[in-house]
Design a protein around this motif. Structure first.
Motif, PDB file in Angstrom:
ATOM      1  N   ARG A  36      -9.111   4.957   9.642  1.00 31.48           N
ATOM      2  CA  ARG A  36      -7.731   5.444   9.727  1.00 31.48           C
ATOM      3  C   ARG A  36      -6.729   4.450   9.151  1.00 31.48           C
ATOM      4  O   ARG A  36      -5.632   4.834   8.748  1.00 31.48           O
ATOM      5  CB  ARG A  36      -7.388   5.753  11.186  1.00 31.48           C
ATOM      6  CG  ARG A  36      -8.301   6.814  11.790  1.00 31.48           C
ATOM      7  CD  ARG A  36      -7.955   7.130  13.221  1.00 31.48           C
ATOM      8  NE  ARG A  36      -6.730   7.901  13.321  1.00 31.48           N
ATOM      9  CZ  ARG A  36      -6.247   8.390  14.469  1.00 31.48           C
ATOM     10  NH1 ARG A  36      -6.889   8.139  15.604  1.00 31.48           N
ATOM     11  NH2 ARG A  36      -5.142   9.089  14.489  1.00 31.48           N
ATOM     12  N   ASP A  37      -7.107   3.182   9.098  1.00 34.07           N
ATOM     13  CA  ASP A  37      -6.164   2.191   8.578  1.00 34.07           C
ATOM     14  C   ASP A  37      -6.308   1.971   7.066  1.00 34.07           C
ATOM     15  O   ASP A  37      -5.664   1.084   6.509  1.00 34.07           O
ATOM     16  CB  ASP A  37      -6.295   0.862   9.320  1.00 34.07           C
ATOM     17  CG  ASP A  37      -7.723   0.322   9.346  1.00 34.07           C
ATOM     18  OD1 ASP A  37      -8.633   1.042   8.882  1.00 34.07           O
ATOM     19  OD2 ASP A  37      -7.916  -0.812   9.820  1.00 34.07           O
ATOM     20  N   VAL A  38      -7.139   2.765   6.404  1.00 36.62           N
ATOM     21  CA  VAL A  38      -7.233   2.709   4.945  1.00 36.62           C
ATOM     22  C   VAL A  38      -6.229   3.709   4.366  1.00 36.62           C
ATOM     23  O   VAL A  38      -6.324   4.910   4.598  1.00 36.62           O
ATOM     24  CB  VAL A  38      -8.653   3.046   4.448  1.00 36.62           C
ATOM     25  CG1 VAL A  38      -8.689   3.106   2.919  1.00 36.62           C
ATOM     26  CG2 VAL A  38      -9.646   2.010   4.958  1.00 36.62           C
ATOM     27  N   ARG A  39      -5.276   3.198   3.628  1.00 42.55           N
ATOM     28  CA  ARG A  39      -4.207   4.046   3.090  1.00 42.55           C
ATOM     29  C   ARG A  39      -4.644   4.724   1.793  1.00 42.55           C
ATOM     30  O   ARG A  39      -5.581   4.292   1.131  1.00 42.55           O
ATOM     31  CB  ARG A  39      -2.942   3.214   2.826  1.00 42.55           C
ATOM     32  CG  ARG A  39      -2.462   2.428   4.032  1.00 42.55           C
ATOM     33  CD  ARG A  39      -2.252   3.315   5.234  1.00 42.55           C
ATOM     34  NE  ARG A  39      -1.806   2.556   6.399  1.00 42.55           N
ATOM     35  CZ  ARG A  39      -1.754   3.059   7.634  1.00 42.55           C
ATOM     36  NH1 ARG A  39      -2.150   4.317   7.850  1.00 42.55           N
ATOM     37  NH2 ARG A  39      -1.335   2.322   8.641  1.00 42.55           N
ATOM     38  N   THR A  87      -6.221  -6.554   4.672  1.00 47.42           N
ATOM     39  CA  THR A  87      -6.005  -5.121   4.460  1.00 47.42           C
ATOM     40  C   THR A  87      -7.325  -4.459   4.074  1.00 47.42           C
ATOM     41  O   THR A  87      -7.952  -4.859   3.088  1.00 47.42           O
ATOM     42  CB  THR A  87      -4.980  -4.879   3.338  1.00 47.42           C
ATOM     43  OG1 THR A  87      -3.726  -5.452   3.711  1.00 47.42           O
ATOM     44  CG2 THR A  87      -4.805  -3.395   3.073  1.00 47.42           C
ATOM     45  N   SER A 104       1.723   3.206   2.265  1.00 45.29           N
ATOM     46  CA  SER A 104       2.608   3.362   3.415  1.00 45.29           C
ATOM     47  C   SER A 104       3.819   2.443   3.324  1.00 45.29           C
ATOM     48  O   SER A 104       4.738   2.533   4.140  1.00 45.29           O
ATOM     49  CB  SER A 104       1.845   3.068   4.712  1.00 45.29           C
ATOM     50  OG  SER A 104       1.595   1.665   4.847  1.00 45.29           O
ATOM     51  N   ASP A 129       0.848  -1.190   0.000  1.00 48.29           N
ATOM     52  CA  ASP A 129       0.000   0.000   0.000  1.00 48.29           C
ATOM     53  C   ASP A 129       0.886   1.242   0.000  1.00 48.29           C
ATOM     54  O   ASP A 129       2.124   1.142  -0.062  1.00 48.29           O
ATOM     55  CB  ASP A 129      -0.981  -0.014   1.177  1.00 48.29           C
ATOM     56  CG  ASP A 129      -0.291   0.034   2.544  1.00 48.29           C
ATOM     57  OD1 ASP A 129       0.853   0.533   2.643  1.00 48.29           O
ATOM     58  OD2 ASP A 129      -0.909  -0.404   3.526  1.00 48.29           O
ATOM     59  N   THR A 142     -12.383  -6.194   3.234  1.00 50.42           N
ATOM     60  CA  THR A 142     -11.133  -6.930   3.039  1.00 50.42           C
ATOM     61  C   THR A 142     -11.390  -8.114   2.113  1.00 50.42           C
ATOM     62  O   THR A 142     -12.541  -8.517   1.902  1.00 50.42           O
ATOM     63  CB  THR A 142     -10.586  -7.463   4.373  1.00 50.42           C
ATOM     64  OG1 THR A 142     -11.487  -8.468   4.871  1.00 50.42           O
ATOM     65  CG2 THR A 142     -10.443  -6.351   5.404  1.00 50.42           C
TER      66      THR A 142
END
Length: 512
Positions: free
Chosen positions: A239-242, A92, A84, A82, A271
């Motif tokens: 917040r964890d979705v890039r 994910t 990041s 991703d 996911t």
């Protein structure tokens, strides 16, 4: 952020042709293992090869994959990285984009089975405040919303160009300004607005927010505990979705998804592991792998089947040219696809790169995996996306070269033509405005001609094709610069020619 007919539904944003798309130079695609595949099914290494070949050719930094058959998960996995730098895995979280419409349709069908909604009843029976700027709006039924046959289109309500609402109630209020292109129920026309209204209907009838309804009645019962739906991008993204990517000249560029209202139409974030459970529901007559039955087999069949032979869209699903049931999903930074095959196979894929010029999204990977699981040998694509961008880069450089050359020749051009009538000079210079005019109308051209009438803003066009916008902008800038400098040079020379002191000198210069 665009199926038996090309560009139907979100596929209309996908580009021109079914070719696989662009290479990312030097990208290393890493596979993250999923569950071991069942006996007789393609093994993990083979699936990895197909996905990594596609990712390399089509310019996708990361891809998540789910494959099911009947009530079994055959495979879930992640490939690449991703934005990041973290590995994409089966867990994910990634946006499913317009694949979300199938969730909204199932929620409506649950209310139909509960006898709280009738498909052929007017929408106003359930949403008394629903109205549009067209008296025919009272005829729009619940089925029309799900079939995309309400008569509302992106041209009668340009939902991406208008101010973006904060809620489904706000989306319904925005729809008050809509008119109808045709009578309800007479023509298929894909627009997100239909599914905004369908989701609003669910929360009005159920008496709870749409996100809560999906969580309690759809996601949790079938075990999709990592799945949510959101109202607006990018504000409401977990917040964890890039960040996803746009593509330019062979390089993926991480960017933030533009501001859009997405709930009901393309707001589900999920996911690969959860999508495998979703596929089982649709491949297994409405029964989940854990034994729950969120909707009946007859409702599943209805969702997968068009109600009229004039179009192929059912309710949140479409039928492609091979008779397979599917739906694509497109954001400007992510794309998704779900595909159901005869024999009970289900395939879902999500990629972290948006749709673009000649990039139809990730649906061709689903097709390759379908070929694989049914015993065929997928053929790797060619990097069309890279080829097109490099061609556009060449045209951009050519525009710069020609523009600079013409700027350097401005005085000689003016001296040669200054004695000609003004109307002839105007006709000679006017074509210099064509690139600027094309740049101005480019969103409408792509949305209307290539995209089949879909709405597209200029900012979203930049996400769609950096290379195309760059070429158009450079060509417009160079031509406008040439036009301005030539007009100024002509004016200067004519003033000089009218001066008694310089008239004789100009007469000697002009013929050069």
């Amino acid at each position: 952020m665009w199926q038996s007919k090309k560009w139907q539904g979100k596929n209309r944003w996908r580009g021109v042709g079914r070719a696989a798309t662009a290479v990312v130079a030097g990208l290393v695609i890493l596979a993250v293992p999923g569950p071991a595949s069942a006996k007789g099914e393609p093994d993990e290494a083979t699936i990895q090869r197909v996905v990594s070949d596609f990712a390399r050719n089509a310019g996708y930094p990361g891809i998540a994959v789910a494959i099911s058959k009947g009530d079994q998960v055959l495979y879930t996995g992640g490939y690449g990285k991703d934005s990041s730098g973290a590995a994409v895995t089966a867990t994910t979280p990634m946006p499913a984009a317009s694949v979300s419409k199938s969730f909204t349709a199932l929620a409506v069908m649950q209310l139909v089975e509960a006898r709280k909604v009738t498909l052929d009843a007017p929408v106003r029976d359930y949403l008394p405040d629903f109205r549009i700027s067209d008296s025919r709006g009272e005829q729009i039924t619940v089925r029309d919303l799900l079939n995309q046959t309400s008569g509302i289109t992106d041209s009668t309500l340009p939902e991406k160009s208008l101010p973006q609402p904060d809620s489904l109630a706000g989306a319904m209020t925005r729809a008050h300004d809509a008119t109808l292109a045709v009578d309800p129920g007479t023509k298929y026309s894909y627009t997100n607005t239909n599914y905004h209204l369908a989701a609003r209907l669910v929360e009005a009838v159920a008496g709870e927010p749409f996100a809560d309804y999906l969580r309690r009645h759809v996601f949790e019962p079938i075990g999709m505990r990592a799945t949510v739906t959101i109202d607006q991008t990018p504000r409401d993204l977990p917040r964890d979705v890039r960040k996803g990517f746009v593509y330019a000249y062979g390089v993926p560029i991480p960017v933030t998804e533009p501001k859009r209202f997405v709930n009901g139409s393309d707001g589900v974030v999920t996911t690969a592991a959860d999508l495998a459970k979703w596929l089982i529901v649709h491949s297994n007559a409405g029964r989940a792998a854990n034994g729950t039955q969120p909707v009946s087999a007859s409702s599943i069949a209805a969702m997968h089947t068009s109600s009229d032979q004039r179009w192929t869209y059912g309710m949140g699903w479409n039928v492609d040219q091979k008779g397979r049931v599917r739906h694509s999903g497109v954001w400007f930074t992510y794309t998704a696809e779900q595909l159901l095959l005869p024999g009970g196979y289900g395939i879902a894929v999500i990629g972290n790169s948006g749709i673009g010029l000649v990039n139809e999204g990730i649906g061709s990977l689903a097709d390759e995996l379908a070929t694989l699981v049914t015993g065929g040998e997928p053929s790797p694509g060619v990097p069309v996306r890279l080829i097109v961008d490099l061609t556009l880069a060449g045209l951009t450089l050519l525009s710069v070269f020609l523009g600079v050359r013409n700027l350097r020749r401005t005085r000689a051009w003016a001296e040669r033509l200054t004695g000609r009538p003004s109307w002839r000079l105007v006709l000679r210079l006017l074509p210099r405005l064509i690139p600027l005019a094309l740049l101005t109308v480019l969103p409408d051209l792509l949305g209307g001609i290539v995209g089949g009438g879909r709405d597209l803003t200029f900012v979203q066009l930049c996400y769609y094709s950096v290379a195309l916008v760059t070429w158009a902008a450079v060509a417009a800038l160079m031509n406008v610069s040439v036009l301005i400098t030539r007009v100024v040079a002509l004016a200067h020379l004519r003033r000089s020619a009218d001066s008694p002191v310089t008239r004789d000198v100009f007469a000697q210069i002009a013929p050069r």
